[in-house]
Design a protein around this motif. Sequence first.
Motif, PDB file in Angstrom:
ATOM      1  N   HIS A  15       0.823  -1.213   0.000  1.00 48.63           N
ATOM      2  CA  HIS A  15       0.000   0.000   0.000  1.00 48.63           C
ATOM      3  C   HIS A  15       0.859   1.266   0.000  1.00 48.63           C
ATOM      4  N   ARG A  16       2.123   1.139  -0.409  1.00 54.50           N
ATOM      5  CA  ARG A  16       3.043   2.272  -0.565  1.00 54.50           C
ATOM      6  C   ARG A  16       3.288   3.029   0.745  1.00 54.50           C
ATOM      7  N   PHE A  17       3.579   2.251   1.784  1.00 59.63           N
ATOM      8  CA  PHE A  17       4.009   2.812   3.058  1.00 59.63           C
ATOM      9  C   PHE A  17       5.345   2.181   3.436  1.00 59.63           C
ATOM     10  N   VAL A  18       6.103   2.863   4.264  1.00 54.46           N
ATOM     11  CA  VAL A  18       7.365   2.343   4.766  1.00 54.46           C
ATOM     12  C   VAL A  18       7.442   2.569   6.265  1.00 54.46           C
ATOM     13  N   SER A  19       8.327   1.827   6.905  1.00 57.02           N
ATOM     14  CA  SER A  19       8.575   2.016   8.332  1.00 57.02           C
ATOM     15  C   SER A  19      10.063   2.314   8.513  1.00 57.02           C
ATOM     16  N   PRO A  20      10.469   3.575   8.327  1.00 55.66           N
ATOM     17  CA  PRO A  20      11.893   3.919   8.386  1.00 55.66           C
ATOM     18  C   PRO A  20      12.483   3.642   9.764  1.00 55.66           C
ATOM     19  N   GLY A  21      13.701   3.112   9.783  1.00 55.48           N
ATOM     20  CA  GLY A  21      14.367   2.860  11.057  1.00 55.48           C
ATOM     21  C   GLY A  21      13.663   1.824  11.899  1.00 55.48           C
ATOM     22  N   LEU A  22      13.058   0.828  11.244  1.00 51.55           N
ATOM     23  CA  LEU A  22      12.345  -0.227  11.975  1.00 51.55           C
ATOM     24  C   LEU A  22      13.272  -0.897  12.985  1.00 51.55           C
ATOM     25  N   ARG A  23      12.798  -1.064  14.200  1.00 54.84           N
ATOM     26  CA  ARG A  23      13.564  -1.742  15.243  1.00 54.84           C
ATOM     27  C   ARG A  23      12.591  -2.284  16.273  1.00 54.84           C
ATOM     28  N   VAL A  28      18.283  10.531  14.418  1.00 52.27           N
ATOM     29  CA  VAL A  28      18.294   9.488  13.389  1.00 52.27           C
ATOM     30  C   VAL A  28      18.885   8.206  13.973  1.00 52.27           C
ATOM     31  N   PRO A  29      18.172   7.075  13.892  1.00 49.46           N
ATOM     32  CA  PRO A  29      18.705   5.795  14.396  1.00 49.46           C
ATOM     33  C   PRO A  29      19.672   5.175  13.372  1.00 49.46           C
ATOM     34  N   PHE A  30      20.903   5.667  13.321  1.00 52.01           N
ATOM     35  CA  PHE A  30      21.858   5.286  12.275  1.00 52.01           C
ATOM     36  C   PHE A  30      22.074   3.774  12.200  1.00 52.01           C
ATOM     37  N   GLU A  56      21.595   3.808   1.578  1.00 52.81           N
ATOM     38  CA  GLU A  56      21.061   4.833   0.675  1.00 52.81           C
ATOM     39  C   GLU A  56      20.450   6.000   1.439  1.00 52.81           C
ATOM     40  N   PHE A  57      19.992   5.767   2.678  1.00 54.24           N
ATOM     41  CA  PHE A  57      19.493   6.881   3.470  1.00 54.24           C
ATOM     42  C   PHE A  57      20.656   7.680   4.051  1.00 54.24           C
ATOM     43  N   LEU A  58      21.668   6.990   4.536  1.00 53.46           N
ATOM     44  CA  LEU A  58      22.794   7.660   5.181  1.00 53.46           C
ATOM     45  C   LEU A  58      23.565   8.532   4.202  1.00 53.46           C
TER      46      LEU A  58
END
Length: 296
Positions: free
Chosen positions: A219-227, A262-264, A270-272
């Motif tokens: 559904h074109r969603f993301v969960s950035p920095g998933l932990r 930012v949770p590096f 590609e984000f960093l």
Amino acid sequence: CNYTGRIAACIVEAIIIVVLIIVIIYLIARDRLGPGKKTEARSTNQIEEMKGAENRAYMDLQELEVNKNKKNKNLEVPETNVKLVSNLPGKGMLRYHKALVMRAEGNLEAVVRTLSGNSTLRMNELQSSEVQHIFKLPGDNSIMKLLGWCDTVPNYLICENLSGGTLSDHLTEEFSSQKVHQYGNTKRKRFQVAEKGNAAHLPKYALQVARGLKFLTKHRFVSPGLRSKKVLLDAAGRCKLYDFVSMENAKEWTKLFWKENVPFQWMPPEFLFLETISSAGDVSFGVLLWEIFSYG
């Protein structure tokens, strides 16, 4: 006399030839002009039909949008019916609160996502945009259930209250040093504790999170920095994702809301290096698997 007869015959032949030429020209003109008019009529009809189809499609889209807006409007909760009870732990611009939603059929415990007091106008607009995007998602057991929203500034996003806490806290508690101590406080003994039955849940957690990510990607969603701290457990011990953002707003969202937080360790290269967010960034899920199978 013979000369006069020949002249008369020539005149008759000329008249016949002229008549034939006129008839031929008439037939040619009729053949050419007739189909052209029919074609023009057909083209006009086709244009009218196309316009009619476009109008019907436009009306269908309008009706669909109206239905979506009606659905979102039906989920709108008056601000006076939402009481923020306490803050939940967290840093950054996003704020989560335990809340009480007052309804005719009884009060409901919930969690409200909103912004901190020093949020900017653009942050408020982005939060409003995300609320509307999120409510277009169909329901699924892999994500936190959405209960409603408040047309406040910034918007409130009202979600179900999950009593199981975060996956991180659950893993830490299940494999805490106090529990391990009765078997001997060594890493080897800690794995022996897991072998006694606790570790049987770990693959289930991983699979439930993977299903949630698949649903969001579809559904074109993301969960950035998933932990593990961004995965919640319900009363039945099922993992649910709660911190996700639409692909349309993902880059600006992380840039505005994360800032120095930012949770590096969980972010893909590609984000960093390029500040690009996509569902292909599965590094976060890989690190989450490491968290799960190393007991938090």
